[in-house]
Design a protein around this motif. Structure first.
Motif, mmCIF file in Angstrom:
data_model
loop_
_atom_site.group_PDB
_atom_site.id
_atom_site.type_symbol
_atom_site.label_atom_id
_atom_site.label_comp_id
_atom_site.label_asym_id
_atom_site.label_seq_id
_atom_site.Cartn_x
_atom_site.Cartn_y
_atom_site.Cartn_z
ATOM 1 N N ILE A 180 18.296 -14.124 28.256
ATOM 2 C CA ILE A 180 17.059 -14.864 28.514
ATOM 3 C C ILE A 180 15.845 -14.061 28.069
ATOM 4 C CG2 ILE A 180 15.669 -15.972 30.318
ATOM 5 C CD1 ILE A 180 18.213 -16.289 31.954
ATOM 6 N N ASN A 181 15.978 -12.747 28.040
ATOM 7 C CA ASN A 181 14.849 -11.881 27.719
ATOM 8 C C ASN A 181 14.327 -12.090 26.301
ATOM 9 O OD1 ASN A 181 13.112 -9.521 28.409
ATOM 10 N ND2 ASN A 181 14.222 -8.583 26.725
ATOM 11 N N LEU A 182 15.221 -12.336 25.346
ATOM 12 C CA LEU A 182 14.787 -12.457 23.953
ATOM 13 C C LEU A 182 13.893 -13.677 23.723
ATOM 14 C CD1 LEU A 182 18.058 -11.306 22.177
ATOM 15 C CD2 LEU A 182 15.911 -10.043 22.391
ATOM 16 N N PRO A 183 14.238 -14.863 24.230
ATOM 17 C CA PRO A 183 13.278 -15.978 24.116
ATOM 18 C C PRO A 183 11.960 -15.687 24.832
ATOM 19 C CG PRO A 183 15.459 -16.802 24.671
ATOM 20 C CD PRO A 183 15.525 -15.312 24.781
ATOM 21 N N SER A 184 12.016 -14.966 25.953
ATOM 22 C CA SER A 184 10.792 -14.613 26.661
ATOM 23 C C SER A 184 9.910 -13.706 25.804
ATOM 24 C CB SER A 184 11.121 -13.914 27.986
ATOM 25 O OG SER A 184 11.876 -14.761 28.834
ATOM 26 N N MET A 185 10.525 -12.755 25.100
ATOM 27 C CA MET A 185 9.771 -11.881 24.209
ATOM 28 C C MET A 185 9.161 -12.678 23.061
ATOM 29 S SD MET A 185 11.902 -8.319 23.887
ATOM 30 C CE MET A 185 10.613 -7.643 22.844
ATOM 31 N N LYS A 186 9.910 -13.666 22.559
ATOM 32 C CA LYS A 186 9.398 -14.486 21.466
ATOM 33 C C LYS A 186 8.175 -15.278 21.916
ATOM 34 C CE LYS A 186 9.935 -15.835 17.167
ATOM 35 N NZ LYS A 186 9.890 -14.878 16.036
ATOM 36 N N LEU A 187 8.168 -15.742 23.176
ATOM 37 C CA LEU A 187 7.009 -16.458 23.704
ATOM 38 C C LEU A 187 5.794 -15.533 23.800
ATOM 39 C CD1 LEU A 187 8.659 -18.609 26.529
ATOM 40 C CD2 LEU A 187 7.769 -19.416 24.336
ATOM 41 N N VAL A 188 6.031 -14.297 24.225
ATOM 42 C CA VAL A 188 4.935 -13.329 24.305
ATOM 43 C C VAL A 188 4.399 -13.012 22.909
ATOM 44 C CG1 VAL A 188 4.351 -10.943 24.878
ATOM 45 C CG2 VAL A 188 5.689 -12.312 26.474
ATOM 46 N N LEU A 189 5.302 -12.941 21.940
ATOM 47 C CA LEU A 189 4.932 -12.568 20.573
ATOM 48 C C LEU A 189 4.677 -13.777 19.684
ATOM 49 C CD1 LEU A 189 7.490 -9.651 20.105
ATOM 50 C CD2 LEU A 189 5.030 -9.466 20.491
ATOM 51 N N ASP A 190 4.374 -14.911 20.273
ATOM 52 C CA ASP A 190 4.018 -16.107 19.511
ATOM 53 C C ASP A 190 2.898 -15.762 18.531
ATOM 54 O OD1 ASP A 190 3.141 -18.496 18.516
ATOM 55 O OD2 ASP A 190 3.000 -19.514 20.445
ATOM 56 N N PRO A 191 3.119 -15.961 17.221
ATOM 57 C CA PRO A 191 2.100 -15.560 16.238
ATOM 58 C C PRO A 191 0.753 -16.232 16.445
ATOM 59 C CG PRO A 191 3.826 -16.908 15.233
ATOM 60 C CD PRO A 191 4.317 -16.505 16.582
ATOM 61 N N THR A 192 0.752 -17.427 17.038
ATOM 62 C CA THR A 192 -0.529 -18.103 17.287
ATOM 63 C C THR A 192 -1.319 -17.425 18.399
ATOM 64 O OG1 THR A 192 0.497 -19.640 18.858
ATOM 65 C CG2 THR A 192 0.446 -20.303 16.545
ATOM 66 N N ALA A 193 -0.632 -16.626 19.227
ATOM 67 C CA ALA A 193 -1.320 -15.936 20.330
ATOM 68 C C ALA A 193 -1.954 -14.630 19.869
ATOM 69 C CB ALA A 193 -0.349 -15.661 21.468
ATOM 70 N N GLY A 194 -1.475 -14.102 18.753
ATOM 71 C CA GLY A 194 -2.062 -12.882 18.210
ATOM 72 C C GLY A 194 -1.753 -11.625 18.998
ATOM 73 N N VAL A 195 -0.607 -11.600 19.686
ATOM 74 C CA VAL A 195 -0.216 -10.410 20.459
ATOM 75 C C VAL A 195 0.622 -9.487 19.571
ATOM 76 C CG1 VAL A 195 1.015 -9.547 22.483
ATOM 77 C CG2 VAL A 195 -0.234 -11.708 22.605
ATOM 78 N N ALA A 196 0.239 -8.224 19.473
ATOM 79 C CA ALA A 196 0.977 -7.261 18.662
ATOM 80 C C ALA A 196 2.290 -6.903 19.341
ATOM 81 C CB ALA A 196 0.137 -6.002 18.449
ATOM 82 N N TRP A 197 3.303 -6.607 18.531
ATOM 83 C CA TRP A 197 4.606 -6.249 19.088
ATOM 84 C C TRP A 197 4.506 -4.982 19.940
ATOM 85 C CZ3 TRP A 197 6.381 -1.448 18.042
ATOM 86 C CH2 TRP A 197 5.928 -0.802 16.887
ATOM 87 N N GLN A 198 3.509 -4.129 19.646
ATOM 88 C CA GLN A 198 3.339 -2.906 20.424
ATOM 89 C C GLN A 198 3.057 -3.211 21.896
ATOM 90 O OE1 GLN A 198 1.970 -3.532 17.483
ATOM 91 N NE2 GLN A 198 1.909 -1.729 16.162
ATOM 92 N N VAL A 199 2.412 -4.339 22.168
ATOM 93 C CA VAL A 199 2.101 -4.716 23.548
ATOM 94 C C VAL A 199 3.380 -5.033 24.310
ATOM 95 C CG1 VAL A 199 0.913 -6.401 25.004
ATOM 96 C CG2 VAL A 199 -0.181 -5.569 22.914
ATOM 97 N N ALA A 200 4.275 -5.818 23.686
ATOM 98 C CA ALA A 200 5.538 -6.171 24.331
ATOM 99 C C ALA A 200 6.401 -4.931 24.541
ATOM 100 C CB ALA A 200 6.285 -7.209 23.496
#
Length: 325
Positions: A27-47
């Motif tokens: 379940i964690n991987l889809p959750s990470m994908k939601l955090v790293l949604d490109p439209t949200a502009g969150v850098a992978w370093q944050v996750a």
């Protein structure tokens, strides 16, 4: 007298622990994908930083309520290095990989862990490479090669392709599996020596010390006030349920089950990830993945059914539920 291979309460607990850990990871991987949604502009370093810092705080808080466990002389450096492989580098590669490819592709690549562990064990621990192991490695890696060859989703839209580089994502996920397999191969004595909380306290702390300063500029540049409840729910999941809890459960299982049994539970991750990802609209089912799934699962199965050096020296086949030696 309990026969070897009989399910005792301790082994049942081990099975529950490793099954729960793999479902949570799935379940964690889809959750990470939601955090790293490109439209949200969150850098992978944050996750990645969230998965270092959050569990570090939680493990040290839990440790305050448990008896202190001294660290043996010489083990601090080993714990530091183990933390970089098991947590720091591993989760950084995972975060970057998930940002480029789909959660299901990521979860499928992680199942080659036993194959990579076998190769590393042969190199560093002088484990014998039998014919069965060689066949298993070849079959499993053929599945990975198939995934890499089919790296670009055929029906991806032009907009999706702007945010996807499946080939790079798969390579990074393969690197993530390699670093964790290195941890399992070289640092297993630490798992046997220390309690799960003590072990994880130091593994996560070492990664936080090294990587948090490196990722801090990206964290500071993130405007956390602009995100909705789904983002924060996903962030909570990857910190608490996707990192803290499964990393607490895995050492429990390692103390009660054979490594081969533990590795077999990795099969559950892709199925959990696929169901959640498709339900959330993060992925689509593609039939070209079927050969890769078949080859990887078959290769891992062959590898995990082969004898270790200890089994060969004893001249016997291990029972599937026998605790690790």
């Amino acid at each position: 007298m309990i026969k070897e291979g009989t399910l005792t309460k301790e082994r049942i607990l081990g099975h529950i622990a490793i099954l729960s850990a793999n479902v949570l990871f799935g379940i964690n991987l889809p959750s990470m994908k939601l955090v790293l949604d490109p439209t949200a502009g969150v850098a992978w370093q944050v996750a990645a930083a969230a998965r270092f810092l959050g569990p570090t705080i939680l493990f040290w808080l839990v440790g305050l309520f448990l008896p202190g466990e001294p660290i043996a002389k010489g083990d601090h450096l080993k714990l530091f290095l183990a933390g970089l492989f098991a947590v720091g580098i591993n989760q950084s590669f995972t975060a970057i990989g998930v940002s480029y490819t789909t959660p299901f592709n990521t979860s499928l690549v992680t199942t080659v862990g036993p194959i990579l562990t076998l190769i590393l064990s042969a190199i560093f621990l002088k484990e014998p490479i039998t014919t069965k192991k060689s066949i298993g490695v070849a079959v499993g890696l053929a599945g990975v090669v198939w995934l890499l060859m089919m790296a670009i989703t055929p029906e991806a839209t032009a907009e999706e392709l702007q945010h996807q580089n499946h080939f790079l994502g798969l390579l990074l996920n393969l690197g993530s599996s390699l670093t964790y397999s290195t941890y399992l191969t070289l640092f297993k004595p630490l798992v046997d020596k220390y309690t799960p909380v003590t072990l994880m306290k130091w593994l996560f702390l070492s990664s936080t010390i090294v990587f948090l300063p490196i990722y801090w500029s990206d964290i500071a540049a993130t405007d956390f006030t602009r995100y909705d409840s789904r983002f924060y729910g996903s962030l909570f999941y990857i910190v608490v349920l996707g990192s803290f809890l499964p990393f607490l459960l895995i050492p429990v299982a390692q103390k009660k089950l054979r490594p081969t049994v533990i590795s077999m539970y990795a099969y559950t991750q892709p199925f959990v990830t696929a169901v959640i990802s498709i339900f959330l609209g993060l992925d689509r089912w593609n039939w070209w993945r079927v050969p890769a799934i078949f080859l990887i699962f078959l290769g891992v199965f062959i590898v995990t059914q082969s004898k270790s050096r200890a089994d060969i020296e004893r001249g016997e086949e291990p029972h599937p539920d026998q605790p690790p030696k």
